[in-house]
Design a protein around this motif. Structure first.
Motif, PDB file in Angstrom:
ATOM      1  N   GLU A   1       0.822  -1.213   0.000  1.00 41.28           N
ATOM      2  CA  GLU A   1       0.000   0.000   0.000  1.00 41.28           C
ATOM      3  C   GLU A   1       0.854   1.260   0.000  1.00 41.28           C
ATOM      4  N   SER A   2       1.978   1.225   0.689  1.00 42.03           N
ATOM      5  CA  SER A   2       2.881   2.375   0.684  1.00 42.03           C
ATOM      6  C   SER A   2       3.449   2.595  -0.719  1.00 42.03           C
TER       7      SER A   2
ATOM      8  N   ARG B   1       2.018   1.682  -3.497  1.00 43.70           N
ATOM      9  CA  ARG B   1       0.906   2.137  -4.326  1.00 43.70           C
ATOM     10  C   ARG B   1       0.692   3.644  -4.164  1.00 43.70           C
ATOM     11  N   ARG B   2       0.723   4.117  -2.909  1.00 41.67           N
ATOM     12  CA  ARG B   2       0.564   5.552  -2.658  1.00 41.67           C
ATOM     13  C   ARG B   2       1.682   6.349  -3.341  1.00 41.67           C
ATOM     14  N   SER B   3       2.905   5.854  -3.266  1.00 40.87           N
ATOM     15  CA  SER B   3       4.037   6.528  -3.916  1.00 40.87           C
ATOM     16  C   SER B   3       3.857   6.559  -5.426  1.00 40.87           C
TER      17      SER B   3
END
Length: 79
Positions: A56-57, A59-61
Motif C-alpha cells: 500500500e505504501s 501504491r501511494r508513492s
C-alpha cells in the motif's frame, strides 16, 4: 498484488496490479526521470520486492508519481 488497481489512461489503458508492474513502468516508460515523487516511487516499488516497504505504501508513492507526471488515472477494486 494491490487491492485496488491503478488504471493509466494513455493512448490505451494500462492496468497496474502490483508494485512490480509499477516499477517496470517507472523504469522503462516514464515521462519524468528526475522528479521527487518519481524517485520515491521507484524506491518504494523496489522496496516491496526486498520486503521492507508495504504494498500500500508503494501504491501511494506510485499515485504521487502519476500526479507529478500529470498522467491521468483512475483506481478500481480488484474482483
Amino acid at each position: 498484488m494491490w487491492r485496488s488497481v491503478v488504471i493509466l489512461h494513455l493512448r490505451t489503458s494500462i492496468t497496474v496490479r502490483s508494485a512490480k508492474q509499477a516499477f517496470d513502468l517507472l523504469s522503462a516508460r516514464w515521462p519524468v526521470s528526475d522528479g521527487k515523487a518519481y524517485i520515491s516511487a521507484l524506491e518504494a516499488c523496489e522496496g516491496v520486492d526486498q520486503g521492507h516497504v508495504s504494498n500500500e505504501s508503494a501504491r501511494r508513492s506510485f499515485l504521487l508519481a502519476l500526479k507529478e507526471a500529470e498522467i491521468p488515472y483512475s483506481t478500481d477494486i480488484q474482483h
